[in-house]
Design a protein around this motif. Sequence first.
Motif, PDB file in Angstrom:
ATOM      1  N   ILE A   1       0.800  -1.257  -0.084  1.00 41.34           N
ATOM      2  CA  ILE A   1       0.071   0.028   0.078  1.00 41.34           C
ATOM      3  C   ILE A   1       1.029   1.155   0.002  1.00 41.34           C
ATOM      4  O   ILE A   1       1.379   1.761   0.939  1.00 41.34           O
ATOM      5  CB  ILE A   1      -1.015  -0.034   1.293  1.00 41.34           C
ATOM      6  N   ARG A   2       1.015   1.934  -1.049  1.00 43.35           N
ATOM      7  CA  ARG A   2       2.016   2.723  -1.369  1.00 43.35           C
ATOM      8  C   ARG A   2       1.787   3.900  -2.465  1.00 43.35           C
ATOM      9  O   ARG A   2       0.972   3.407  -3.246  1.00 43.35           O
ATOM     10  CB  ARG A   2       3.427   1.932  -1.729  1.00 43.35           C
ATOM     11  N   ASP A   3       1.988   5.241  -1.996  1.00 43.58           N
ATOM     12  CA  ASP A   3       1.629   6.297  -3.009  1.00 43.58           C
ATOM     13  C   ASP A   3       2.927   6.850  -3.677  1.00 43.58           C
ATOM     14  O   ASP A   3       3.654   7.545  -2.968  1.00 43.58           O
ATOM     15  CB  ASP A   3       0.653   7.293  -2.287  1.00 43.58           C
ATOM     16  N   GLY A   4       3.102   6.648  -5.041  1.00 38.38           N
ATOM     17  CA  GLY A   4       4.121   6.857  -5.731  1.00 38.38           C
ATOM     18  C   GLY A   4       4.509   8.368  -5.758  1.00 38.38           C
ATOM     19  O   GLY A   4       5.497   8.912  -5.766  1.00 38.38           O
ATOM     20  N   PHE A   5       3.279   9.098  -5.684  1.00 35.01           N
ATOM     21  CA  PHE A   5       3.347  10.621  -5.889  1.00 35.01           C
ATOM     22  C   PHE A   5       3.861  11.235  -4.544  1.00 35.01           C
ATOM     23  O   PHE A   5       4.641  12.196  -4.549  1.00 35.01           O
ATOM     24  CB  PHE A   5       1.815  11.091  -5.848  1.00 35.01           C
ATOM     25  N   LEU A   6       3.346  10.905  -3.413  1.00 41.48           N
ATOM     26  CA  LEU A   6       4.086  11.103  -2.233  1.00 41.48           C
ATOM     27  C   LEU A   6       5.432  10.725  -2.009  1.00 41.48           C
ATOM     28  O   LEU A   6       6.262  11.480  -1.466  1.00 41.48           O
ATOM     29  CB  LEU A   6       3.399  10.328  -1.040  1.00 41.48           C
ATOM     30  N   ASP A   7       5.741   9.645  -2.565  1.00 35.60           N
ATOM     31  CA  ASP A   7       7.274   9.451  -2.615  1.00 35.60           C
ATOM     32  C   ASP A   7       8.070  10.336  -3.531  1.00 35.60           C
ATOM     33  O   ASP A   7       9.258  10.833  -3.141  1.00 35.60           O
ATOM     34  CB  ASP A   7       7.527   8.042  -3.247  1.00 35.60           C
ATOM     35  N   THR A   8       7.827  10.902  -4.552  1.00 39.68           N
ATOM     36  CA  THR A   8       8.241  11.676  -5.480  1.00 39.68           C
ATOM     37  C   THR A   8       8.270  13.106  -4.731  1.00 39.68           C
ATOM     38  O   THR A   8       9.525  13.661  -4.573  1.00 39.68           O
ATOM     39  CB  THR A   8       7.580  12.098  -6.783  1.00 39.68           C
ATOM     40  N   GLN A   9       7.229  13.532  -4.137  1.00 44.03           N
ATOM     41  CA  GLN A   9       7.210  14.843  -3.232  1.00 44.03           C
ATOM     42  C   GLN A   9       8.100  14.564  -2.337  1.00 44.03           C
ATOM     43  O   GLN A   9       9.032  15.855  -1.992  1.00 44.03           O
ATOM     44  CB  GLN A   9       6.000  15.012  -2.742  1.00 44.03           C
ATOM     45  N   PHE A  10       8.217  13.558  -1.352  1.00 41.84           N
ATOM     46  CA  PHE A  10       9.176  13.536  -0.417  1.00 41.84           C
ATOM     47  C   PHE A  10      10.504  13.562  -0.587  1.00 41.84           C
ATOM     48  O   PHE A  10      11.318  14.287  -0.065  1.00 41.84           O
ATOM     49  CB  PHE A  10       8.757  12.053   0.483  1.00 41.84           C
ATOM     50  N   ARG A  11      10.933  12.877  -1.619  1.00 41.74           N
ATOM     51  CA  ARG A  11      12.200  12.899  -2.153  1.00 41.74           C
ATOM     52  C   ARG A  11      12.853  14.167  -2.559  1.00 41.74           C
ATOM     53  O   ARG A  11      13.709  14.689  -2.407  1.00 41.74           O
ATOM     54  CB  ARG A  11      12.522  11.530  -3.011  1.00 41.74           C
TER      55      ARG A  11
END
Length: 525
Positions: free
Chosen positions: A78-88
């Motif tokens: 259960i993961r949101d790739g958009f949040l990963d991009t923002q976080f990084r």
Amino acid sequence: MMMASTFHGIETSKRALFVNTTSMQTLSHNIANATTAGYTRQRVNTTEARPIWAMGMNRSQQPGQLGTGVEYGSITRIRDGFLDTQFRRENQYLGSWEVLNASMVSIQNILNEPSGSGLSTVMDDFWNSWETLNRDPSLLSARVAVAGAASNMTDTLKHISESLNNLTSDLTTNIDKKVMEANNILDNIAKLNVIIRDNESFGDNANDYRDQRDLLIDQLSTIVDVQYAEDAVGMVNITAAGVAVLTGDAVTNLTAANAATATAGQLEGYTKSLQETDTIRNQLNAMVNTLATGDIKVTLRNGYVTPQQMTALNQVTLEDGVVIPAGQVIPAGSRVATSMDVMVKGFNGLHELGYTLTEPPTSGVPFFVSTGGGFTIDDIGVNQDILKNTNNIAASSKIENVNGVDKVIRGNSDVANALASLRDALFSFPASLTSLSKGSTDDYFRALVGDLGIRASNVERNFENEQDMVDNLQMQRQSVSGVSMDEELADMIRYQQAYNAAARNMTTVDEMLDRVINSMGRVGL
């Protein structure tokens, strides 16, 4: 009428048992890794099993199909790739601001301003010692105080230089360490790329390996700016600091030189910190060099005896009545009857126009000396001739001839007064270094410290803002991907009850079959 297999109910219950067992095992895996860094909670994706038609030669005319239970198609994260991009993206900016903020704090600590022991206090003591000498130029204690205050000032400048050198060395060393750390992370990501590709080529979901890879990309984003994309076989390709550092399982190592091309991350922070260190050093060097040798107009009082040929900026009348127009040469040994304005090369140039207390008196003695020609904070010192013999401090502008021997007029302090007045003299400084291009050395140092304070405050504000942004994004990621114990325990009860119900159903079907197999046709036996 639709007829089903006698054992159909057992198969349906068995599938329910298997799916709920898998769900419980996945749930246990989530709970076990609730505190594992980078772990993403997993979910079993269930769907209805394929239904069956009633058995027969022709299609049944009965409406509907007979269900065959449940099955699961995959276990996914259960993961949101958009949040990963923002976080990084924000995390790499945080890495840069964090390093730069720490460096700005270090630079401020080195200057130690404002304080009672910083460079400004030491400079005040230096100028105050000249004020004391101006009141009594023949007083030995006043001359010793001048020499001591000057030595203290040059030692403080050298200590600042040494501290800045140490900071520069630490920053350079950290660049090498971070480059090595980034390369190790890239090697590990390359290995995980291969594992993920191999596992998923058989249709499996490499969830735990993907968690490890995502955590490494998070860590890499702290060090350097990263752009990444996943290819068709699940391998991640990464560009960092403008270099394609990872393509599939092929790694191109970063070098310390790549820190200069980094646009974010700790490497960019270290590069900017080195620039800030150089800026402070250049500003201090400009102040020191301008004080020692910068062009400045001074006024010498009447009665001054020229030790060498000189050119005044104004018309000068000599003691014998000769008038020397502005810009023309005044002969050496001339005694002027009016004040004269001259351009000198800073503190040294003015001190060289004065006369020492030695016998015979001499002129042309530089107060500050350096080994490289120009003056910097690490290359400035008090003339050893002055430290060994304070009579070499040139405070007087007048000499007289007694019985054919030149003697300095001991009570005259015209040069000492002029030197003390340099405290408020307006020097010209490089316009590109600070917000002040013309002012006294005290004004310049205050502008230097003020500019540093403004830059440090801006850096600290950006660091705090970026920290808040990263924390908020991490919280959002955790709300999606993190393990919630309450939710897992609720699911545990749900799966347990479903498993128990399936088991009870299988027992009931078994009892029905037992009745058919063992009891039917035995009536009366």
